[in-house]
Write an enzyme that holds these catalytic residues in place. Sequence first.
Site, PDB file in Angstrom:
ATOM      1  N   ASN A 194       0.870  -1.180   0.000  1.00 39.94           N
ATOM      2  CA  ASN A 194       0.000   0.000   0.000  1.00 39.94           C
ATOM      3  C   ASN A 194       0.907   1.230   0.000  1.00 39.94           C
ATOM      4  OD1 ASN A 194      -1.839   2.023   0.513  1.00 39.94           O
ATOM      5  ND2 ASN A 194      -2.264   1.402   2.624  1.00 39.94           N
ATOM      6  N   LYS A 251       0.087   4.212  -0.281  1.00 43.23           N
ATOM      7  CA  LYS A 251      -0.612   5.373   0.299  1.00 43.23           C
ATOM      8  C   LYS A 251      -0.433   6.604  -0.609  1.00 43.23           C
ATOM      9  CE  LYS A 251       0.189   3.402   4.814  1.00 43.23           C
ATOM     10  NZ  LYS A 251      -0.050   3.539   6.224  1.00 43.23           N
ATOM     11  N   HIS A 256      -9.637   0.927   5.051  1.00 44.25           N
ATOM     12  CA  HIS A 256      -8.353   1.133   5.756  1.00 44.25           C
ATOM     13  C   HIS A 256      -8.600   2.086   6.924  1.00 44.25           C
ATOM     14  CE1 HIS A 256      -4.210   2.304   6.539  1.00 44.25           C
ATOM     15  NE2 HIS A 256      -3.825   1.276   5.817  1.00 44.25           N
ATOM     16  N   GLU A 292      -7.010   4.492   7.931  1.00 44.93           N
ATOM     17  CA  GLU A 292      -6.788   5.915   7.588  1.00 44.93           C
ATOM     18  C   GLU A 292      -8.006   6.495   6.885  1.00 44.93           C
ATOM     19  OE1 GLU A 292      -3.022   5.368   5.605  1.00 44.93           O
ATOM     20  OE2 GLU A 292      -2.093   4.904   7.531  1.00 44.93           O
ATOM     21  N   GLU A 309      -5.398  -5.290  10.663  1.00 46.03           N
ATOM     22  CA  GLU A 309      -4.398  -4.254  10.885  1.00 46.03           C
ATOM     23  C   GLU A 309      -4.697  -3.515  12.187  1.00 46.03           C
ATOM     24  OE1 GLU A 309      -2.453  -2.977   6.992  1.00 46.03           O
ATOM     25  OE2 GLU A 309      -4.261  -1.791   7.148  1.00 46.03           O
ATOM     26  N   GLY A 331       2.276   2.059  10.724  1.00 46.42           N
ATOM     27  CA  GLY A 331       3.227   3.157  10.568  1.00 46.42           C
ATOM     28  C   GLY A 331       3.936   3.564  11.843  1.00 46.42           C
ATOM     29  N   SER A 339       3.306  -2.344  10.323  1.00 43.43           N
ATOM     30  CA  SER A 339       4.762  -2.309  10.489  1.00 43.43           C
ATOM     31  C   SER A 339       5.454  -3.625  10.149  1.00 43.43           C
ATOM     32  CB  SER A 339       5.126  -1.845  11.906  1.00 43.43           C
ATOM     33  OG  SER A 339       4.632  -0.532  12.136  1.00 43.43           O
TER      34      SER A 339
END
Length: 248
Positions: free
Chosen positions: A11, A13, A100, A102, A170, A176, A208
């Site tokens: 990904n 991003k 996701h 985010e 996740e 991250g 991560s």
Amino acid sequence: MAIRTKLVAGNWKMNGLRQDGAMLAHALKERALAAGGTLGCEILVCPPATLLSEVGGILAGSGIALGGQDCHAAPKGAYTGDIGPEMLADLGCSYVVLGHSERRQGHGETDAVVRGKVAGAWRAGLVAILCVGETQRQRQAGEAIEVVSSQLAGSIPDTATAATLVVAYEPVWAIGTGLTATIEDIAAMHAEIRSRIPSGARILYGGSVNPKNAEAILGLSDVDGALVGGASLDAADFWSIAQSCPAG
Ligand code: PEP
């Protein structure tokens, strides 16, 4: 029982101008051609929408799949700034990442919104990679399994099949941050997710993942691959993670 081929997905991003994307795609294609199909997993890259066309063109013939990072639920219409699932399919995408954290956090996407997007992705013939995961506060409160189960129940349409759905677990606090869930916690959560999705559907771990921890994570029997953020921007690191998949 169907064989669950491991999937290592990058990904990217919101990273990369055209030159960066092209360089990364060429570096991955070079490695894929050199490997000649000997990797123990399928590889997918999900660049920003602006790079899909160029990266897809470079990766043609490499065996590396292309995916989007999000899509609208509707095929087309008056949705300024959005991208329809058919548009992703038209660019050669076979996957799309949905829900996701985010997007859930930064764009207020609820389970119902994500569910609509998953259904829209399926109408366009895409495989949906549905992301779920708890926050640090929820894990500390002992609510991780309850939270993830509720996200699965709310985000997966009834018509899900093993061929159209991939779940990515996740933990939000691991994305991250350089933190990863323990091997025991990953194994326990994946077993729980497995009991709630169609038999044979793949479950990825994300948060991560890097060349150092990949082997232990990808060696777990209920881990069918990884969703990789930061480390997917470095061709050598991403490839090293893919090479950590146990052979066949
Ligand atoms: C992600 O973006 O899905 C992700 C897991 O990121 P990172 O690998 O950087 O934690």
